[in-house]
Design a protein around this motif. Structure first.
Motif, PDB file in Angstrom:
ATOM      1  N   TYR A 103       2.650   9.014   4.374  1.00  0.00           N
ATOM      2  CA  TYR A 103       4.061   9.301   4.632  1.00  0.00           C
ATOM      3  C   TYR A 103       4.687  10.124   3.506  1.00  0.00           C
ATOM      4  O   TYR A 103       5.468  11.049   3.763  1.00  0.00           O
ATOM      5  N   LEU A 104       4.346   9.813   2.265  1.00  0.00           N
ATOM      6  CA  LEU A 104       4.916  10.556   1.142  1.00  0.00           C
ATOM      7  C   LEU A 104       4.534  12.028   1.192  1.00  0.00           C
ATOM      8  O   LEU A 104       5.310  12.894   0.774  1.00  0.00           O
ATOM      9  N   ASN A 105       3.355  12.315   1.701  1.00  0.00           N
ATOM     10  CA  ASN A 105       2.919  13.714   1.839  1.00  0.00           C
ATOM     11  C   ASN A 105       3.406  14.340   3.145  1.00  0.00           C
ATOM     12  O   ASN A 105       3.493  15.567   3.251  1.00  0.00           O
ATOM     13  N   HIS A 106       3.710  13.486   4.128  1.00  0.00           N
ATOM     14  CA  HIS A 106       4.129  13.968   5.455  1.00  0.00           C
ATOM     15  C   HIS A 106       5.299  13.111   5.932  1.00  0.00           C
ATOM     16  O   HIS A 106       5.144  12.258   6.813  1.00  0.00           O
ATOM     17  N   PRO A 107       6.511  13.335   5.382  1.00  0.00           N
ATOM     18  CA  PRO A 107       7.632  12.417   5.611  1.00  0.00           C
ATOM     19  C   PRO A 107       8.370  12.570   6.937  1.00  0.00           C
ATOM     20  O   PRO A 107       9.359  11.881   7.161  1.00  0.00           O
TER      21      PRO A 107
END
Length: 432
Positions: free
Chosen positions: A11-15
């Motif tokens: 998620y942090l890379n693809h929020p």
């Protein structure tokens, strides 16, 4: 099987979160949710082909490659991911619920707070067990304050949504005759909404209370809240207000710490005054200046057919048909009666989710329209039951009403449109 911490790294890379292949954006995380009539697991590979970075699935049959992440249950994974993300945020989160006026109040609060803070607010009415997690996961690290709307149609739902949103502050707009079927009557509504107070009590959070509402006072006292900020019409409140005019738009005075301020809002309906005071109270609590608060109110214009004043070639419309229940319908009809327009008419549609109380509540509304001497078009099967008992024009469906309006156009009138979302009264707008 992936756990929450592993998902959070993705998620942090693809929020950006998507749950519908029609709204896929490049690099998003696609959560393959199930519904009554669909299983989005079957669209996982399609989502990846359309640009999703990963698809989160709970059926091993569709975990075809490294971009498909298998979890025990997709919905639970989404909710747990939102909880985890919320814990990383150290900002104030205002939890908002109530029977009527939630979305309008949320937008008023957002408009006010945005005068000082980078503010996030629930988009539209994404306020359920799916919408609240999606809202939380839409909050990025630069957000300074958030307003999360929480809807419910049965008990324990607000309690569950609070566990996801983890509000530090909270507001119940009101409690009324809404979702009676799911809550098991009005006492059930009060108990369900009060779950927000119980959460705030346990977490030492702040509650904003309308002191003019006896039900909210009773509920807050029962919850034994110890951090309460009051608003209302009396001077002893943190914020008090006096309605000066609402015909058709609202003008009022408000005061805090002994200082008075004049303001206006682009809203119609006396029932919206308490929603405005709630936004002022919250803005004042977070140290906005009176000028910032008034600017925020002035910059808010209602949309989505919620207390929306619209002028057409033929009439002036009060579009308030995003939803309806007996409490909001009563307020809308009383407000229409109070307005000074010479020619007025109400077009009202059935109210849903009332259970066994449905017939009685619809008859109360018909009686009120008659007592208020309002020219009224009643639309829907529930209202149609009273066509031989009360004055007014009754139509079993919006289509029948549309045919009538085509043959008998309305011109030069102030028209209230009010009904439950499922009545789709917007189909009448071209005829008005």
């Amino acid at each position: 099987m992936a756990n929450t911490e592993q998902l959070y790294k993705h998620y942090l890379n693809h929020p950006t979160i998507c749950t519908d292949t029609r709204t896929i954006t490049k690099g998003c995380l696609f959560f393959a949710l199930k519904g009554e009539n669909f299983d989005a697991n079957t669209f996982a590979l399609q989502a990846i082909e359309q640009g999703a970075a990963f698809a989160i699935v709970d059926n091993e049959e569709y975990a075809k490659n490294d971009q498909c992440i298998l979890v025990p249950d997709v919905l639970t994974a989404l909710q747990d991911l939102a909880k985890h993300h919320r814990k990383q945020l150290t900002i104030p989160v205002i939890g908002l619920t109530g029977s009527n006026g939630k979305t309008t109040t949320k937008e008023l609060i957002r408009a006010v707070l945005a005068e000082r803070f980078k503010t996030f607010a629930t988009k539209g009415n994404l306020n359920n067990h799916i919408g609240v997690p999606l809202s939380i996961l839409s909050m990025q690290s630069d957000i300074e304050i958030a307003v999360i709307e929480m809807g419910a149609n049965h008990q324990k739902e607000i309690e569950f949504l609070c566990e996801i949103a983890q509000p530090t502050h909270g507001l119940i707009t009101n409690v009324g005759m809404a979702h009676l079927d799911g809550f098991g009557g009005f006492e059930g509504v009060k108990k369900g909404k009060a779950e927000l107070f119980a959460y705030l009590k346990a977490q030492h959070g702040f509650a904003f209370i309308n002191r003019n509402n006896p039900y909210l006072l009773e509920m807050s006292e029962r919850a034994d809240l110890n951090k309460v900020i009051y608003y209302g019409t009396e001077k002893e409140n943190a914020v008090s207000g006096e309605l000066k005019n609402s015909d058709p738009l609202i003008e009022f005075n408000w005061s805090t710490k002994g200082k008075n301020h004049e303001a206006k809002a682009n809203l119609t309906g006396t029932y919206n005054f308490e929603n405005i005071l709630a936004a002022i109270c919250i803005g004042n609590f977070f140290d906005l200046t009176p000028s910032q608060i008034n600017n925020g109110l002035a910059n808010y214009f209602p949309t989505n057919n919620r207390s929306q004043l619209t002028k057409t070639e033929n009439n002036t419309l009060i579009c308030d048909f995003y939803n309806a229940n007996p409490s909001s319908m009563t307020a809308a009809l009383n407000n229409l009666k109070a307005l000074s327009a010479e020619h007025k008419i109400a077009i009202i549609g059935d109210m849903f989710e009332l259970g066994a109380e449905g017939p009685e509540q619809h008859e109360i509304v018909v009686e009120l329209a008659a007592q208020n001497e309002l020219s009224t078009l009643f639309i829907g099967k529930s209202f149609y039951e009273f066509k031989d008992k009360y004055p007014g024009q009754f139509f079993s469906s919006p289509a029948d009403a549309a045919n009538h309006l085509q043959d008998n156009p309305i011109k030069g009138k102030l028209v209230l449109l009010k009904g439950s979302r499922g009545m789709a009264l917007e189909q009448l707008l071209p005829l008005l």
